[in-house]
Enzyme design. Sequence first.
Site, mmCIF file in Angstrom:
data_model
loop_
_atom_site.group_PDB
_atom_site.id
_atom_site.type_symbol
_atom_site.label_atom_id
_atom_site.label_comp_id
_atom_site.label_asym_id
_atom_site.label_seq_id
_atom_site.Cartn_x
_atom_site.Cartn_y
_atom_site.Cartn_z
ATOM 1 C CG ASP A 294 -2.203 0.839 0.873
ATOM 2 O OD1 ASP A 294 -2.164 1.638 -0.095
ATOM 3 O OD2 ASP A 294 -3.226 0.726 1.577
HETATM 4 C C1 BGC Z 1 -5.086 3.120 -0.020
HETATM 5 C C2 BGC Z 1 -5.232 2.034 -1.071
HETATM 6 C C3 BGC Z 1 -5.117 2.632 -2.450
HETATM 7 C C4 BGC Z 1 -3.797 3.355 -2.544
HETATM 8 C C5 BGC Z 1 -3.542 3.960 -3.906
HETATM 9 C C6 BGC Z 1 -3.875 3.980 -0.262
HETATM 10 O O1 BGC Z 1 -3.826 5.088 0.577
HETATM 11 O O2 BGC Z 1 -5.042 2.517 1.257
HETATM 12 O O3 BGC Z 1 -6.452 1.359 -0.904
HETATM 13 O O4 BGC Z 1 -5.247 1.635 -3.411
HETATM 14 O O5 BGC Z 1 -3.776 4.393 -1.593
HETATM 15 O O6 BGC Z 1 -4.345 5.036 -4.156
#
Ligand code: BGC
Length: 756
Positions: A294
Amino acid sequence: MQAKSLILLLVLVMCGTTFSFGKVNKKSAPWEKDEKMEKFVNDLLAKMTLEEKLGQLTLFSSSWDITGPITNNNYVEDVKKGKVGAIFNAYSADFTYRLQKENIENTRLGIPLLFGYDVIHGHWTTFPIPLAESCSWDLEWIEKSARIAAIEATSEGLHWTFAPMVDIARDPRWGRIAEGAGEDIYLGCEIAKARVNGFQGDDLSKNNTMLACAKHYAAYGVAQAGRDYSTVDISNRELWGTYMPPFKAALNAGVATFMTSFNELDGTPCTGNDYLLDDVLRKKWGFDGFVVTDYTSIMEMTEHGNVKDKKEAGEVAINAGVDMDMQSGIFNDYLPKSVEEGKVLESRIDQAVIQILKMKYRLGLFEDPFRYSNVKRAKKTLMKPEFIEASRELAKRSIVLLKNENQVLPLNKDIKKLALIGPYVKNRRDLVGTWSGAGKWEKAVTVYEGIEKAVSKNTEILYAEGSKLFGDDKSGFEKAIATAEKADAVVLLVGEPHDWSGEAASRTNLELPGVQPELVKEIVKTGKPVIMVMMNGRPLTIDWEAENVPAIVEAWHLGVQAGPAIADVLFGDYNPSAKLTVTFPRSVGQIPIYYNMKHTGRPMDPNQKFTSKYLDSPNTPLYPFGYGLSYTKFDYSNIQLDKTSMGVNGQITVKVTVTNSGKYDGEEVVQLYIQDLVGSVTRPVKELKHFEKLFIAKGESKVIEFKITAEDLAFYRKDMSYGVEAGDFKIFVGTNSVDVKEASFRLTQSSILPEK
Ligand code: BGC
C-alpha cells in the site's frame, strides 16, 4: 419472431439478462503454462541491470490524485531513466499514451509501463459504493458493474485496478467500511469472486480487461477503535476463520495481484510479514501473481518501529515477499547496497521482476504497449448510455427500505404537493461517494431532477435545503418547516458528505452530521408523512429516527444515477429488494456488533443481572444483517429437510416455500444460516451459508431448494485443522438473519476437509 418470444426477449432485455461483456475467466489465473512467455521473460531478465530490475519493482504516483505523501516530484524523469515500472493516479488515453512513449523511447530496454488506479465502483460512470452494491446481493449485477468499470478504465489506458477491497468490516466507525462487501464471510467471498471476474474478464490479453488487486492483505478492517491505520491484534483463529477467506476466494477466482495492508498483525506490519506473504500466499496458496504494497507502507515500517531505517525496511519487505514498492522509492534507493552486503539476494529480486514482467506479458503490453490507450475508443466508450442505464439498475437494487409505517411508500405519482427538503435534494457532488476520482460527478443526476421527472404534471414540487450536510447553521430551518407544512408528503434527503467515508474518514459519532438530526426532528413535528432518505457511506446511529420517522430509506452513495434510482423506488417503479450486509447499531457503544457473534457463557437474559448485556441498551441491533423491507410481503412456510442426518460425503436438501402475499410483484433474498451446536471450539450463533435472490409475482408461491454438504459445516477446529465435527446443527431460513424458520440435522462423522 413469434409474439411470445418477442415478449420474452423484451423481458430479458429489461431484466438485463442479455447483458454480455464477455464470459468469466479462463485465460487468466491459474494460468496455463506458457513456455513462450517464460522464455521471453527470462531472456529479458538476463539483459537487465540491477537498477533496471529495481525500476520494474517501483510504482510511483503521478501528481494527479494522491492519498499520502508525495515522495517523488520527478517521476517523469525517473520513467525516462528506467527507474519506474508502473505509474498510478494517471489516466486518460492521451496522458497514458504520452507517458508510455517517453518510457519506450528513452529507456534502454523499452519495457512497457503498467498503469494502475483505484477503479473502485465505476470509472467515469460511477456505480453505488461497494457497500451499497453488496446490499443488492446480486452477484450478476455486481460482476457487471466491475466489468463496465474495466471497459471504461482500460479505454483510458489503465491496466490495473486496486480493487476489490475484500476486507471484512464490522466497525462502522472505520470509514473504509464503505469500500467492502460488509460484515459477512460467505457473502464477502462470493462478492470478491464476482468483482475479480468482472475486472479481469475472460482473458487478460484483451484490451478491455484489467488486473484486479485483492486488498488490503490482511485484516485491515479490524483497526482498533475503528481508527484508520490503527493497530490490529486478533487471534490466529479469527484471522483464518473470518478475515482470510475472501482473500482466498479472490485468489481462487484468479486475482492477478495482492496489496499489503498498512496495519500490523501480531506485532509485524503486513508489508514486512513473511508469514502472510511467503508462508501463506506463495507457499500454501501457490499465488502466481505479484504483491504490491500500500501507499508508502514500506517506508511506514520505520514509524511502526519494527525496523531502524528505510534501508532495513526495504530489506524486510522484499525478503518477506513484496514484489512492488508503491511510492516509497525505497527499493530503488536502498536495495543496491543491500544486495552488495548480501542482505537481499539478487535471485529474490529476480523472482519479483519475473512476476511483474509476466503480468505485462499477459496483458499483451510487449506486443503493443499502447494498445489500451486509444482516444477514439475512449470517446466511444466512456459513459455510454447503456453503462449509465446499468448504473441506475444496480443503484435501485442497492437501496434498502428500512421502515415503511402505514405503507407511506410507494408515493403516488399524482401527489398534489410534494416537499423535498434537506441538504441532499439538489446536491450533485456527494452522490458519487468515496473513491470516485475519475467519476464525473458533474453528470450525476440529483434527487430533485430524478423526482421531477418521475411525478405527474399535476404534482407541485416544493423545495427547501433546510441545512448544510455539516456545520451548525440552522437558518434554513424556518423555511424548511414552512415548506413541509404546505405539502401532502415530505421526502427528507439527508446524509454524510462523500468524503466522510472511505480512507482516513473514521468517526466516533455516527449520527447524521451537523444539525441534520435536529432538522429531522423539526420536520417530523409538522405531523406530515415524512420519508427520510439517507445517503451515507456507513451504518449511522438513527435510533430516534427509527422510532419517530414514518418511512426510512437507506440509499447510500449511489453514483451517477442516484436521483432516478431513488425516484424509481419512492414511486414504486422498482420494488425495493436490497438487504443490509452490515448490522446497524443502536449506538456507538454497541460496536462491534455483527450477527454471527458467539454465545458467551452467560447469554443475555433480561431477568438475570449477571448476564452479558448493557444497563442502558438492549443487545439487539437497530437493524440486523440481512434486513430490508419490500412493498410486498413474503411469507415463509414448510421448511423441509429430505433427511435429518448425513455423513461427510452426504448431502441434505432443504426446501422452503416463499409466498408473495402482498400487493406487488417483488424480489426476495432468501437466506440460509447454519449453527453448529457444539464444537471443539465455540461456534457463532449462526452463519450465512447460502442465499438466493429471486422474483416472485404477487399471489405466487415458490419452493426454494438449497443443498447442504460438509463444506458448509467446515471450520478451523481446536488444533487449527480445517474440517467438520460430528454433531447436531440447526438450519435457519428466512428473510433476514433474525426472522427465520428453523430445522435441525445431525452430521454423523468428523473429518478433515480441503480448505476452500
Ligand atoms: C489506499 C489504497 C489505495 C492506494 C492507492 C492507499 O492510501 O489505502 O487502498 O489503493 O492508496 O491510491
